[in-house]
Design an enzyme around this catalytic site. Sequence first.
Site, mmCIF file in Angstrom:
data_model
loop_
_atom_site.group_PDB
_atom_site.id
_atom_site.type_symbol
_atom_site.label_atom_id
_atom_site.label_comp_id
_atom_site.label_asym_id
_atom_site.label_seq_id
_atom_site.Cartn_x
_atom_site.Cartn_y
_atom_site.Cartn_z
ATOM 1 N N VAL A 64 3.671 0.673 2.565
ATOM 2 C CA VAL A 64 3.909 -0.521 3.314
ATOM 3 C C VAL A 64 4.390 -1.698 2.412
ATOM 4 C CG1 VAL A 64 2.353 -2.398 4.365
ATOM 5 C CG2 VAL A 64 1.742 -0.058 4.776
ATOM 6 N N GLY A 114 0.330 5.677 0.688
ATOM 7 C CA GLY A 114 -0.448 6.853 0.723
ATOM 8 C C GLY A 114 0.128 8.084 1.399
ATOM 9 N N GLY A 115 -0.608 8.952 1.962
ATOM 10 C CA GLY A 115 -0.037 10.061 2.746
ATOM 11 C C GLY A 115 0.932 9.783 3.832
ATOM 12 N N MET A 116 0.772 8.855 4.543
ATOM 13 C CA MET A 116 1.759 8.371 5.649
ATOM 14 C C MET A 116 3.079 7.737 5.087
ATOM 15 S SD MET A 116 -0.708 7.078 8.731
ATOM 16 C CE MET A 116 0.798 6.283 9.356
ATOM 17 N N ASP A 176 -8.660 4.342 17.092
ATOM 18 C CA ASP A 176 -9.131 4.471 15.651
ATOM 19 C C ASP A 176 -9.746 3.293 15.100
ATOM 20 O OD1 ASP A 176 -9.630 5.789 13.174
ATOM 21 O OD2 ASP A 176 -7.400 5.335 12.514
ATOM 22 N N GLY A 197 0.824 -1.167 0.048
ATOM 23 C CA GLY A 197 0.002 0.004 -0.014
ATOM 24 C C GLY A 197 0.883 1.084 0.062
ATOM 25 N N ASP A 222 -2.969 -1.920 13.547
ATOM 26 C CA ASP A 222 -2.763 -0.438 14.169
ATOM 27 C C ASP A 222 -2.912 -0.001 15.466
ATOM 28 O OD1 ASP A 222 -1.689 -0.222 11.439
ATOM 29 O OD2 ASP A 222 -3.150 1.458 10.807
ATOM 30 N N ASN A 242 -9.242 -1.077 9.704
ATOM 31 C CA ASN A 242 -8.288 -1.812 10.713
ATOM 32 C C ASN A 242 -8.562 -2.985 11.312
ATOM 33 O OD1 ASN A 242 -6.638 0.613 10.231
ATOM 34 N ND2 ASN A 242 -7.609 1.785 12.204
#
Length: 662
Positions: free
Chosen positions: A25, A20-22, A141, A18, A159, A146
């Site tokens: 992975v 994305g913004g963070m 969260d 994966g 997570d 998740n």
Amino acid sequence: MAEHRLIQGRYRLLDTIGRGGMGEVWRARDEALGRLVAVKCLKPMGQRQEPGFHRVLRERFRREARVAAALQHRGITVVHDFGEDRGILFLVMELLTGRNLSQLLDDNRRQPLPVPDVIEIAEQIAAALAYTHEQAVVHRDLKPANVVRTTDGTVKICDFGIARLGHDIGFTARLTGTGIAMGSPHYMSPEQIGGGTVDHRSDLYSLGCVLYEIATGAPPFAQGDAWAVLVGHRDTPPEPPRAVRPDLPEEYQQVVLDLLAKDPDDRPRDADELAKRLADARHPRAHRGTGPEPADLTVPAPRLPAWTRGLTAGPPAVGSRPPRRAPVDRAVAVLTDVWTGLGDPLRGEASPALGPDRPAPPGEHHALLGTLAVRLTHADALTSAGRHFEAQELLGEVLAGRERLLGPDHPDTLGCRHHLAVGLGRLGRLEECRTTAREVADARARVLGPHHPDTLATRWQHAFVSGQLGRWPEALTAYQDVAAGRAAALGPDHPDTLAARYETGVALGRLGRSAQALAQYHDLVAARARAQGPDDPETLRARHGLGVNYGRLERWPEALAEAREVAAARARVLGADHPDTLASRREVAVALGRLGRWAEALDAYREVADARARTLGAAHLDALASRGEQAQCLARLGRTAEADALHRRVAALRRERAVHRR
């Protein structure tokens, strides 16, 4: 990040799972153990941040990762390792094969999952939460993305602690199309939205949202408008799930509705109780039919918290169910959700509904301000909990929204900028904090007046961080301005005025202007004693400063007498081992040494070192400093062998401390 790169000489990155913004992975191979793992690489922290910010961030990363790694349960994704490689923080986790619950719903064209699957998933998640809550770990969260159902049917929560790490580094976990930060609003508890106390019962509420969605195909509040979703969680009873899913047993419906209670006290007490209720529901006492539940099964109207007064629901939601989405073809190996998000007008981003060329209509303007007020309350709660990275991210969004809706010089906008400046200081970004505080102080003086309490509060922050940076002339000017302003507005003996006068004395001493500092402290001691009494800790603090400046002026007999009196008073008022008492006892030792009374000084240094080691730990910096002074005193007395041995002991403790901090 290049494919097949080796992380820390051990983890070979193979292909991405994966992105994305963070960050990314990766599926990776552990070269040491010969197994496949998942490696989550968080984005580089940036070259423009200050070293202090990096240091705080790394420490927070280590702390959160250790918590996640300590969780050992079949229902929790295992964290194997964590660290930093060439500026990139990474976590190594077990590689799961399966689909997360959001993907399972997508695969099923957003149709609800079969009832037996809903029941099995609920029981497994409850067991995992019961374990983590016993460890005093709250997820905060929990959402379908998740929770993974592996190919063998095991349900695992991903997570734990990791989502917070992403927020700490300055990224936002957002639900597509909502633009709301700090978790996914479709699954946030009312206390999270309102900035209240968040504990294990918040996870239970989020679980209720998850179970509602997999049982009906949509979360309990599925409006497309972010404000409507927040208001729904806050004060709208959810529609009973059997109204749209009549084959769901009513026992399970009641469990879900209880989980979604607005007041945490009305939810199941803990996940253990929830697990027992789910087990009991497998064997209902009687079949109660398959029709929709009667109206009396809906949850009662909630008691709204004080922060909700005056807020409105904003524009009506569009539709009651989200549009169906086509199945997404993703990798089979699953770790976390996909990091996506559309424009958020409150962040100053483009949006089809609201942009720079289309101002918000009055009703929407009021609704957006209400959303900002909710976010600001949440940010305050995060700050109180010590979660400064997350609070800073949220404050940035509130500032962007207030600047667009109210203008840059509105008092509320300036208040948000003040909080951002304070947060920058807590994160170790001192230069940015100093610059921002100075700008906000000047703006507040222009808009509110130079003696307004808000202006003086920002002047104080500017002075404080200037001192931390060693910019003492700048700090002195700012503290003097604050002291004068508070004296004019509050009076010369007001505690806030006296606090500013104390800091002015500190700045004068730091600049070598000890005669002026001594006069400042003389006046301050008299004012403190008059206003608060001679034994008040703040009066004694001022007397301590008086004694220090006697020493700086080489008036050592006076310095010794003052230090002894203050040490005795502090021991009586605060306790013999209080840090302030030990600071005064150290001043006694310093004065004895400067007067050439080294044998007495040695006894005083040893007593302080022993007390600091006992209360703070042998490797604490203050304890090590005291041991070093004790060694110097031994050398002065010609006891060289003892001095060398003590120096070696201090050096060994410093090395041990450095290794531990890595």
